[in-house]
Scaffold this motif. Structure first.
Motif, short mmCIF file in Angstrom:
data_model
loop_
_atom_site.label_atom_id
_atom_site.label_comp_id
_atom_site.label_asym_id
_atom_site.label_seq_id
_atom_site.Cartn_x
_atom_site.Cartn_y
_atom_site.Cartn_z
N LEU A 56 3.93 -8.69 -7.73
CA LEU A 56 2.71 -8.26 -8.42
C LEU A 56 1.93 -7.24 -7.61
CD1 LEU A 56 1.23 -11.56 -9.89
CD2 LEU A 56 2.00 -9.58 -11.20
N GLU A 57 1.92 -7.42 -6.30
CA GLU A 57 1.14 -6.54 -5.42
C GLU A 57 1.91 -5.26 -5.09
OE1 GLU A 57 -1.91 -8.09 -4.17
OE2 GLU A 57 -2.41 -6.02 -3.72
N GLN A 58 3.19 -5.21 -5.48
CA GLN A 58 4.09 -4.11 -5.09
C GLN A 58 4.13 -3.96 -3.58
OE1 GLN A 58 3.37 -0.57 -7.60
NE2 GLN A 58 2.37 -1.96 -9.00
N ALA A 59 4.20 -5.10 -2.91
CA ALA A 59 4.26 -5.14 -1.44
C ALA A 59 5.67 -5.53 -1.03
CB ALA A 59 3.27 -6.18 -0.91
N ASP A 60 6.03 -5.21 0.23
CA ASP A 60 7.34 -5.68 0.75
C ASP A 60 7.42 -7.19 0.62
OD1 ASP A 60 7.94 -3.18 1.61
OD2 ASP A 60 7.79 -3.60 3.77
N VAL A 103 -4.09 -7.47 -10.56
CA VAL A 103 -3.93 -6.87 -11.89
C VAL A 103 -4.63 -5.52 -12.00
CG1 VAL A 103 -4.47 -7.19 -14.36
CG2 VAL A 103 -3.52 -9.07 -13.03
N PHE A 104 -5.86 -5.42 -11.49
CA PHE A 104 -6.64 -4.19 -11.70
C PHE A 104 -6.76 -3.30 -10.46
CE2 PHE A 104 -8.86 -7.12 -14.83
CZ PHE A 104 -8.21 -6.61 -15.94
N SER A 105 -6.24 -3.74 -9.33
CA SER A 105 -6.42 -2.94 -8.12
C SER A 105 -5.24 -3.14 -7.17
CB SER A 105 -7.73 -3.34 -7.43
OG SER A 105 -7.83 -2.70 -6.19
N SER A 106 -4.71 -2.03 -6.64
CA SER A 106 -3.56 -2.09 -5.72
C SER A 106 -3.87 -1.26 -4.48
CB SER A 106 -2.30 -1.53 -6.38
OG SER A 106 -2.09 -2.10 -7.64
N PRO A 107 -4.70 -1.76 -3.56
CA PRO A 107 -5.11 -0.97 -2.40
C PRO A 107 -3.94 -0.48 -1.54
CG PRO A 107 -6.48 -2.92 -2.61
CD PRO A 107 -5.38 -3.07 -3.61
N LEU A 108 -2.81 -1.20 -1.55
CA LEU A 108 -1.67 -0.77 -0.72
C LEU A 108 -1.20 0.63 -1.15
CD1 LEU A 108 0.51 -4.04 -0.48
CD2 LEU A 108 -1.27 -3.26 1.09
N ARG A 109 -1.39 0.96 -2.41
CA ARG A 109 -0.96 2.29 -2.91
C ARG A 109 -1.83 3.41 -2.35
NH1 ARG A 109 -1.81 1.88 -8.77
NH2 ARG A 109 -2.10 4.12 -8.56
#
Ligand code: PLP
Length: 432
Positions: A94-98, A222-228
């Motif tokens: 979900l977080e698009q993290a490793d 859902v609304f925020s992906s700071p890693l990007r």
């Protein structure tokens, strides 16, 4: 379960993460075909052979790599267990993290990040306001370990980070910039890309770069992906939207494998892992996370619109959709929805704020947020009461500030509840 036995290997199936929340990381064939993973209530795991036990320890502690096609191996439930692995795989997706690591609480996750990456003499730069418990940990505990602190108000971050980094480097090694965006309870956004730019700019070639850590509890994943946008680690109180039913306490950290390996070592050593039952509950909650957050956000927007135009009293609203200037641009760049936790201030300070809270009936008076039921709280006297009054006021947590966490009730009923409370406290509606 086990990193090799997934039926949806790594999010590269082409399906959206929300479509994989029912299956990712779990192989039903390993559990009698059960459509849901069992709760593995076991403290330890049998090794197929003595050599396998030795291999599992070598792999877990990083002494040997995990061979292609094999799993790390289950050892002991403080280190790893199937429910934890499934929950972590799904959170990472979900977080698009490793990868992600779950903890016994949000504060355990945040503490593990500090324990792992801060050393005596290091400098920590942090934004304010933060969740009150985090501010208390930073201000009251970290200095006892020799960590030096520099704070920047979230709304000043763009202008103040550069001079603060310059000042910080005279104090010691800047090991971390800790952010909460949007901030609880004022919803102020921090420009992640600008933070990364300044941190890179301030780091000499022979220095370790400061890690950028962000608490993503209010809008993520859902609304925020700071890693990007250049953040290195996202921390969460899973107790809030992710758990989502106000029936568990949990936390997580997500980011790059090399960083998470270090965080996991801290977790194993300090014993702040999450138990199998709560991991199972997290997986249950992840199945509905997207629709819960979307519905709550839509209701929150309706409640916010009512507050702005309410016929009883002028309020100042801190809802992302009503942000202005740079804050509005940041919201549009970094977020895909407003979430459903926001604040407003009423004239009359604490007395009027308490009067409204005491008149609400459907919206319950309690701390926490992100549950199915709507909650109201007065941060200055509760979640942020451990922060000195002057610091609280300076970061926008005023005595008249009321925080709402909008849940899954019908929005018109929430508005009716607020209307009744406002009418009681402020008198009849003004004629338009
Ligand atoms: N971060 C935020 C934004 C929070 O609101 C909270 C708790 O309210 C925490 C962290 C701490 O989480 P926990 O209560 O799960 O330890």
């Amino acid at each position: 379960m086990g990193n090799t036995n997934r039926n949806s290997p790594d999010g590269k199936t082409g399906f959206r993460p929300e479509s994989l929340m029912m299956s990712h990381g779990y192989n039903a064939a390993l559990s009698e075909g059960a459509i849901k993973p069992p709760v593995f209530l076991t403290s330890t795991f049998t090794f197929p052979s003595a050599q396998a036990g030795a291999d599992f320890f070598d792999r877990f502690s990083g002494r040997k790599p995990v061979p292609q096609g094999e799993s790390e191996g289950l050892i002991y439930s403080r280190f790893n267990h199937p429910n934890m692995e499934i929950a972590e795989d799904r959170l990472a997706l979900l977080e698009q993290a490793d990868t992600a690591a779950v903890f016994a609480s949000g504060m355990a996750a945040i503490s593990a990040v500090f324990l792992t990456f801060l050393r005596p003499g290091d400098v920590l730069i942090y934004s304010t306001p933060l969740y009150g418990g985090t501010e208390t940990l930073i201000r009251n505990i970290l200095p006892q370990w020799g960590v030096r602190l520099l704070e920047i108000a979230s709304h000043d971050m763009s202008g103040q980070l550069k001079p603060t980094l310059a000042r910080a480097s005279e104090l010691g090694h800047v090991a971390m910039v800790y952010l909460e965006s949007p901030a609880n309870p004022t919803n102020v956004q921090v420009d992640f890309e600008a933070v990364q730019r300044e941190v890179l700019h301030a780091t000499a070639t022979d220095q370790r770069r400061a890690l950028i850590v962000c608490d993503n509890t209010l809008l993520g994943p859902v609304f925020s992906s700071p890693l990007r946008f250049g953040v290195d680690l996202c921390v969460y109180s899973l107790t809030k939207y992710v758990g989502g039913h106000s029936d568990l306490i949990a936390g997580s950290v997500a980011g790059e494998t090399s960083l998470l390996q270090q965080v996991r070592k801290t977790r194993s050593a300090f014993g702040s892992q999450l138990d199998p039952h709560t991991c199972w509950m997290i997986c249950r909650s992840l199945e509905t996370l997207t629709i819960r957050m979307q519905r709550a956000a839509a209701s929150g927007s309706k409640v916010a619109a009512w507050l702005v135009d309410n016929p009883y009293v002028p309020v100042t609203l801190f809802h992302p959709e009503y942000a202005q200037g740079e804050q509005k641009q940041l919201y549009e760049k970094q977020c895909s929805g407003p979430g459903s936790t926001f604040s407003f201030t009423v004239p009359g300070g604490r007395a009027q704020a308490f009067a409204i809270i005491d008149q609400l009936c459907l919206i319950k008076s309690a701390v926490s947020l992100g549950g199915t039921e709507s909650l109201v709280c007065h941060p200055a006297s509760t979640t942020h009461s451990g922060v000195a009054p002057a610091q609280r006021e300076a970061s926008g947590v005023s005595e008249g500030l009321i925080r709402l966490s909008v849940g899954l009730e019908h929005p018109d009923d929430l508005i009716a509840d607020l209307g009744h409370a406002f009418a009681h406290v402020f008198g009849p509606a003004r004629v338009a």
